[in-house]
Motif scaffolding. Structure first.
Motif, mmCIF file in Angstrom:
data_model
loop_
_atom_site.group_PDB
_atom_site.id
_atom_site.type_symbol
_atom_site.label_atom_id
_atom_site.label_comp_id
_atom_site.label_asym_id
_atom_site.label_seq_id
_atom_site.Cartn_x
_atom_site.Cartn_y
_atom_site.Cartn_z
ATOM 1 N N TYR A 150 0.834 -1.205 0.000
ATOM 2 C CA TYR A 150 0.000 0.000 0.000
ATOM 3 C C TYR A 150 0.871 1.260 0.000
ATOM 4 O O TYR A 150 0.544 2.262 -0.650
ATOM 5 N N VAL A 151 1.976 1.220 0.738
ATOM 6 C CA VAL A 151 2.885 2.375 0.745
ATOM 7 C C VAL A 151 3.448 2.598 -0.660
ATOM 8 O O VAL A 151 3.609 3.739 -1.102
ATOM 9 N N GLN A 152 3.723 1.518 -1.389
ATOM 10 C CA GLN A 152 4.195 1.657 -2.765
ATOM 11 C C GLN A 152 3.134 2.266 -3.683
ATOM 12 O O GLN A 152 3.443 2.689 -4.796
ATOM 13 N N ASN A 153 1.904 2.298 -3.199
ATOM 14 C CA ASN A 153 0.832 2.907 -3.979
ATOM 15 C C ASN A 153 0.376 4.229 -3.373
ATOM 16 O O ASN A 153 -0.729 4.698 -3.654
ATOM 17 N N GLY A 154 1.246 4.823 -2.515
ATOM 18 C CA GLY A 154 0.967 6.165 -2.033
ATOM 19 C C GLY A 154 0.536 6.296 -0.592
ATOM 20 O O GLY A 154 0.359 7.422 -0.108
ATOM 21 N N LEU A 155 0.355 5.200 0.157
ATOM 22 C CA LEU A 155 -0.085 5.293 1.545
ATOM 23 C C LEU A 155 0.943 6.051 2.386
ATOM 24 O O LEU A 155 2.149 5.840 2.247
ATOM 25 N N ARG A 156 0.454 6.870 3.309
ATOM 26 C CA ARG A 156 1.345 7.676 4.158
ATOM 27 C C ARG A 156 1.272 7.276 5.625
ATOM 28 O O ARG A 156 1.990 7.837 6.450
ATOM 29 N N MET A 157 0.452 6.333 5.978
ATOM 30 C CA MET A 157 0.245 5.939 7.374
ATOM 31 C C MET A 157 1.272 4.907 7.811
ATOM 32 O O MET A 157 1.610 3.988 7.063
ATOM 33 N N GLY A 158 1.800 5.047 9.035
ATOM 34 C CA GLY A 158 2.755 4.100 9.592
ATOM 35 C C GLY A 158 2.124 2.740 9.863
ATOM 36 O O GLY A 158 0.890 2.602 9.936
ATOM 37 N N TYR A 159 2.964 1.718 10.060
ATOM 38 C CA TYR A 159 2.480 0.344 10.153
ATOM 39 C C TYR A 159 1.567 0.125 11.354
ATOM 40 O O TYR A 159 0.451 -0.382 11.219
ATOM 41 N N GLU A 160 2.015 0.511 12.550
ATOM 42 C CA GLU A 160 1.199 0.225 13.734
ATOM 43 C C GLU A 160 -0.098 1.030 13.703
ATOM 44 O O GLU A 160 -1.154 0.543 14.113
ATOM 45 N N ASP A 161 -0.039 2.249 13.209
ATOM 46 C CA ASP A 161 -1.252 3.057 13.075
ATOM 47 C C ASP A 161 -2.211 2.393 12.082
ATOM 48 O O ASP A 161 -3.428 2.319 12.308
ATOM 49 N N LEU A 268 7.863 8.201 -11.916
ATOM 50 C CA LEU A 268 9.147 8.481 -11.278
ATOM 51 C C LEU A 268 9.362 7.715 -9.978
ATOM 52 O O LEU A 268 10.494 7.350 -9.656
ATOM 53 N N VAL A 269 8.301 7.485 -9.225
ATOM 54 C CA VAL A 269 8.461 6.852 -7.912
ATOM 55 C C VAL A 269 8.269 5.331 -8.011
ATOM 56 O O VAL A 269 9.219 4.572 -7.873
ATOM 57 N N ARG A 270 7.030 4.885 -8.283
ATOM 58 C CA ARG A 270 6.781 3.438 -8.253
ATOM 59 C C ARG A 270 7.541 2.706 -9.354
ATOM 60 O O ARG A 270 8.158 1.662 -9.111
ATOM 61 N N ASN A 271 7.479 3.226 -10.589
ATOM 62 C CA ASN A 271 8.135 2.545 -11.703
ATOM 63 C C ASN A 271 9.522 3.095 -12.012
ATOM 64 O O ASN A 271 10.148 2.664 -12.978
ATOM 65 N N GLY A 272 9.988 4.018 -11.197
ATOM 66 C CA GLY A 272 11.329 4.553 -11.350
ATOM 67 C C GLY A 272 12.185 4.226 -10.140
ATOM 68 O O GLY A 272 12.938 3.253 -10.132
ATOM 69 N N ALA A 273 12.043 5.033 -9.078
ATOM 70 C CA ALA A 273 12.878 4.871 -7.886
ATOM 71 C C ALA A 273 12.699 3.499 -7.234
ATOM 72 O O ALA A 273 13.672 2.784 -6.979
ATOM 73 N N VAL A 274 11.452 3.121 -6.949
ATOM 74 C CA VAL A 274 11.210 1.872 -6.215
ATOM 75 C C VAL A 274 11.591 0.648 -7.048
ATOM 76 O O VAL A 274 12.243 -0.271 -6.558
ATOM 77 N N LYS A 275 11.203 0.639 -8.300
ATOM 78 C CA LYS A 275 11.495 -0.513 -9.149
ATOM 79 C C LYS A 275 12.993 -0.736 -9.288
ATOM 80 O O LYS A 275 13.484 -1.866 -9.165
ATOM 81 N N HIS A 276 13.763 0.338 -9.525
ATOM 82 C CA HIS A 276 15.204 0.179 -9.677
ATOM 83 C C HIS A 276 15.843 -0.230 -8.356
ATOM 84 O O HIS A 276 16.751 -1.062 -8.333
#
Length: 397
Positions: A150-161, A268-276
């Protein structure tokens, strides 16, 4: 002698009996239950399958757009919206299989929300020949993996929250309403049983201690030779470490805070930074894993036990040990969890991935220079201008 009409009976002598020839085997996941491994192995063996009476009718490893269109679900953040044509094309490929068995696999079929949608999907795939396959893992193992996804798809909430919202804050729908649609597994199985009946639904419990077992089960169900399906390494599908996820989560906050377009995030983020980053960097033993607090582990195990009982009551065929779905993992006690820190190499790989993605669509400076210089412009405004320029170029392409 065994006939086609008895081939979908319960396992015989510990071996799973094959499904009837001409079956439309619909593997619906859900997410984080070995779907990528199955899809990769089937696609790799695509040319060998027909000689054994099986076809994998898809032009790619995962027909995600077709499944999203079939379930009337939106695309991932910033991706191009799927169209009915994606689903129609897959249906045409399935129709061309003829008397052979067809395998259709996408975890996004688990996102189908209502009985009418599911009935339509089953009907369009042929109705009676459709057999639904559900792969399941323990909820306690799914939660950390699904959160980082979910974070890779834009989620900003921490895990325990996030866990608190999913397990303690009724109606348990925010911020990710798809989670329980996918992972309230008893209700998921029940929705598909109402469409095809219990004899045409098989549940496979994935045993994480034996990673090859799931592929062997698929071979038995499809009547394939043993070891025809082999695992295909896919670094891009690995889960992020806690440090990588936290870096991305904080980037998501900055991204949303500056009002940048979703299309830019996708490229740039999901298919750029994260993928690489995932392809170029392998987690080391020193990397901190995403750890689930004890209260959430106990809650997940209790839900798992309830779901297991309810699935058993449906009368579907279950392959594997249902007890695994409510087992509490035994982990060594930790004396404090070290704070996650991203390594310079991982950060550099991620930054390079974003730059490489941006370089794939360079922005031409054709407009006249502004009166203000870069140094006279706020960083927030610069980020917004950069985002809209990149988006404009993406739309041209």
């Amino acid at each position: 002698m065994e006939t086609d009409c008895t081939r979908d009976d319960l396992p015989v002598n510990g071996v799973t009996a094959a499904l009837p020839f001409g079956t439309r085997l619909l593997h619906i996941g859900p997410h984080k239950t070995g779907t990528t491994a199955v899809q990769g192995s089937l696609f790799a063996a695509k040319d060998q399958l027909p000689e054994h009476g099986v076809v994998f009718p898809a032009h790619s490893r995962h027909p995600m757009e077709a499944a999203l269109a079939a379930c009337a679900r939106p695309a991932m953040m910033g991706d191009t919206a799927p169209t009915e044509r994606h689903w129609t094309r897959l249906l045409e490929q399935v129709g061309a299989v003829g008397a052979k068995t067809a395998v259709i696999s996408s975890e996004f079929f688990a996102d189908a929300e209502d009985d009418d949608t599911i009935a339509r999907i089953v009907g369009q795939l042929g109705g009676e020949p459709v057999h639904v396959l559900v792969t399941l893992r323990p909820l306690v193992r799914i939660m950390p993996s699904q959160w980082q996804q979910y974070v890779q798809n834009g989620l900003r909430m921490g895990y325990e929250d996030w866990l608190t919202h999913m397990l303690r804050k009724a109606p348990y729908e925010q911020p990710t309403p798809s989670f329980w649609r996918r992972h309230r597994h008893d209700r998921l199985v029940g929705r598909w049983v109402r469409a095809v009946g219990p004899r045409r639904v098989t549940v496979v419990v994935v045993d994480d201690r034996d990673r090859s077992a799931l592929l062997r089960t698929f071979e038995q169900l499809l009547g394939l030779p043993e070891n025809l399906l082999q695992r295909v390494p896919d670094a891009a599908n690995r889960s992020l470490t806690l440090a990588e996820t936290e870096m991305l989560r904080n980037l998501n906050k900055e991204f949303r805070g500056n009002g940048l377009p979703d299309e830019l995030y996708s490229k740039l983020v999901r298919n750029g930074a994260v993928k690489h980053m995932k392809n170029a960097c392998s987690p080391s033993p020193e990397d901190v894993k995403i750890l689930t607090p004890e209260w959430a582990v106990e809650a997940a195990a209790a839900i798992g036990a309830e779901m297991t009982r309810n699935i058993g009551d449906t009368g579907v065929r279950i392959i594997g040990d249902p007890g695994l779905l409510s087992a509490v993992p035994r982990t060594a006690a930790l004396e404090g969890v070290p704070a996650p820190r991203i390594s310079p190499e991982v950060a550099a790989r991620a930054l390079y991935g974003a730059l490489a993605a941006a370089a794939g669509s360079p922005v031409r400076h054709t407009s006249p220079a502004k009166a203000r210089t870069v140094h006279q412009t706020s960083s927030k405004e610069l980020m917004r201008v950069l985002g809209h320029r990149c988006l404009k170029k993406l739309r041209r392409r």
